[in-house]
Design a protein around this motif. Structure first.
Motif, short mmCIF file in Angstrom:
data_model
loop_
_atom_site.label_atom_id
_atom_site.label_comp_id
_atom_site.label_asym_id
_atom_site.label_seq_id
_atom_site.Cartn_x
_atom_site.Cartn_y
_atom_site.Cartn_z
N UNK A 33 155.85 -1.54 36.48
CA UNK A 33 156.96 -0.78 35.93
C UNK A 33 158.26 -1.32 36.50
N UNK A 34 159.36 -1.10 35.78
CA UNK A 34 160.66 -1.58 36.22
C UNK A 34 161.17 -0.71 37.37
N UNK A 35 161.71 -1.36 38.38
CA UNK A 35 162.29 -0.65 39.53
C UNK A 35 163.81 -0.71 39.42
N UNK A 49 161.68 7.33 38.67
CA UNK A 49 161.61 6.41 39.79
C UNK A 49 160.32 5.61 39.80
N UNK A 50 160.42 4.34 40.21
CA UNK A 50 159.26 3.46 40.21
C UNK A 50 158.23 3.85 41.26
N UNK A 51 158.68 4.20 42.46
CA UNK A 51 157.71 4.47 43.54
C UNK A 51 156.85 5.68 43.23
N UNK A 52 157.41 6.85 42.86
CA UNK A 52 156.52 7.96 42.52
C UNK A 52 155.67 7.69 41.27
N UNK A 64 142.77 -1.55 38.39
CA UNK A 64 143.90 -2.39 37.99
C UNK A 64 144.92 -2.51 39.13
N UNK A 65 145.48 -3.71 39.29
CA UNK A 65 146.54 -3.90 40.29
C UNK A 65 147.86 -3.37 39.73
N UNK A 66 148.73 -2.89 40.62
CA UNK A 66 149.96 -2.20 40.23
C UNK A 66 151.14 -2.82 40.94
N UNK A 67 152.30 -2.87 40.26
CA UNK A 67 153.43 -3.48 40.92
C UNK A 67 154.78 -3.12 40.35
N UNK A 68 155.83 -3.47 41.11
CA UNK A 68 157.21 -3.32 40.69
C UNK A 68 157.67 -4.60 40.02
N UNK A 69 158.46 -4.44 38.95
CA UNK A 69 158.96 -5.61 38.22
C UNK A 69 160.43 -5.38 37.88
N UNK A 98 154.08 -6.33 45.37
CA UNK A 98 155.53 -6.19 45.34
C UNK A 98 156.14 -7.30 44.51
N UNK A 99 156.63 -6.94 43.32
CA UNK A 99 157.49 -7.83 42.58
C UNK A 99 158.92 -7.60 43.06
N UNK A 100 159.59 -8.66 43.48
CA UNK A 100 160.91 -8.52 44.09
C UNK A 100 161.85 -9.59 43.57
N UNK A 101 163.10 -9.20 43.34
CA UNK A 101 164.10 -10.14 42.85
C UNK A 101 165.47 -9.79 43.39
#
Length: 291
Positions: A33-35, A49-52, A64-69, A98-101
């Motif tokens: 999901x988008x953070x 919010x992405x974290x909750x 399934x693996x889960x992440x921030x994008x 952790x997807x991070x940019x």
């Protein structure tokens, strides 16, 4: 090739839950999901919010693996964020990525926070953000004084389920951000040129980014096979899930360019990423089992 899906955090959980569960049932390898605080044309609509959201998704799924994008320094500080990441890693039983940019100076997040930085400053802040996160997730006690962040005796306990820490997948297109991906990333994300006028030109921009990353990896002394390559489809001028044939074509072209993972947005009723869920179901039945 591993396939992923992006579920925007715009739905109340009673409606969102079925999408996260379906992503797992369909056979996707990862879901994201988008953070952001808001995103492009959707800033006036509902947004969670992405974290909750990812915490709830972790409790509703098992494989399934889960992440921030993607998470960015525009709205995050490494010290409290490391605690949230540790919790997500634990609640998901080691399924979190952790997807991070770096974010961008002109996006909604930076405007809300009043962030005004030249590209060089934003890139330096991003590099420090990722380096400090790495330290916080791998070192028992961290004291840090950098150009942008400070930490004093920040604790790590209990640490990550995934060792030595949860994986970083770093979004990068410029050489300095790519160097961050090469140093700290278990994966690299690109989305090509957002404003490409045609699909062929978009694919050319993706190929150019992949070649640039090869050069950066070589300079940083990392083997090409050590880093997963993730292609995000949401900037393509054609919606990747518009048909089964289109999705197959995207997969084939991504594979030819050496990408190990692809990520497409879940179809929305209208507007950005407009599509049909029955096409997604057909892709799940006809394409995903063969990957």
């Amino acid at each position: 090739m591993r396939a992923g899906i992006v579920i925007l955090p715009e739905y109340r959980w009673a409606d969102a839950k079925r999408r996260w569960c379906a992503a797992e049932e369909y056979g996707f390898d990862h879901a994201w999901t988008f953070d952001h605080l808001g995103w492009r044309s959707l800033v006036d609509g509902p947004w969670f919010g992405a974290v909750p959201t990812l915490t709830a998704a972790a409790t509703a799924t098992t494989r399934i693996r889960l992440g921030t994008l993607v998470a960015s320094p525009n709205i995050r500080h490494p010290v409290p964020f490391a605690r949230e990441l540790t919790a997500l890693d634990d609640i998901s039983d080691g399924r979190f990525i952790l997807g991070v940019g770096s974010g961008s100076d002109g996006d909604y997040d930076s405007r809300v926070f009043g962030v005004r930085e030249r590209l060089s400053g934003r890139t330096r802040r991003f590099a420090e953000f990722v380096e400090l996160l790495d330290a916080l997730l791998t070192t028992d006690t961290v004291s840090w004084k950098g150009e942008f962040y400070e930490a004093f005796e920040a604790r790590r306990a209990p640490g990550c389920v995934q060792q030595p820490r949860l994986p970083f997948v770093v979004a990068a297109d410029g050489p300095r951000a790519m160097a961050v991906a090469a140093r700290f990333g278990q994966g690299w994300i690109t989305m090509g040129t957002r404003a490409a006028p045609s699909l062929d030109e978009w694919w050319s921009s993706v190929a150019a980014a992949a070649h640039r990353f090869d050069d950066v990896l070589a300079r940083e002394g990392r083997d090409r096979g050590e880093v997963q390559r993730v292609l995000q489809f949401d900037s393509a001028p054609v919606y990747a899930l518009s048909s089964v044939e289109c999705y197959r074509d995207f997969l084939s072209r991504a594979d030819e360019l050496g990408f190990t993972d692809i990520v497409a947005p879940w179809p929305r009723v209208d507007g950005v990423f407009a599509g049909r869920e029955d096409v997604l179901e057909d892709i799940a039945a006809q394409v995903l089992p063969k990957l």
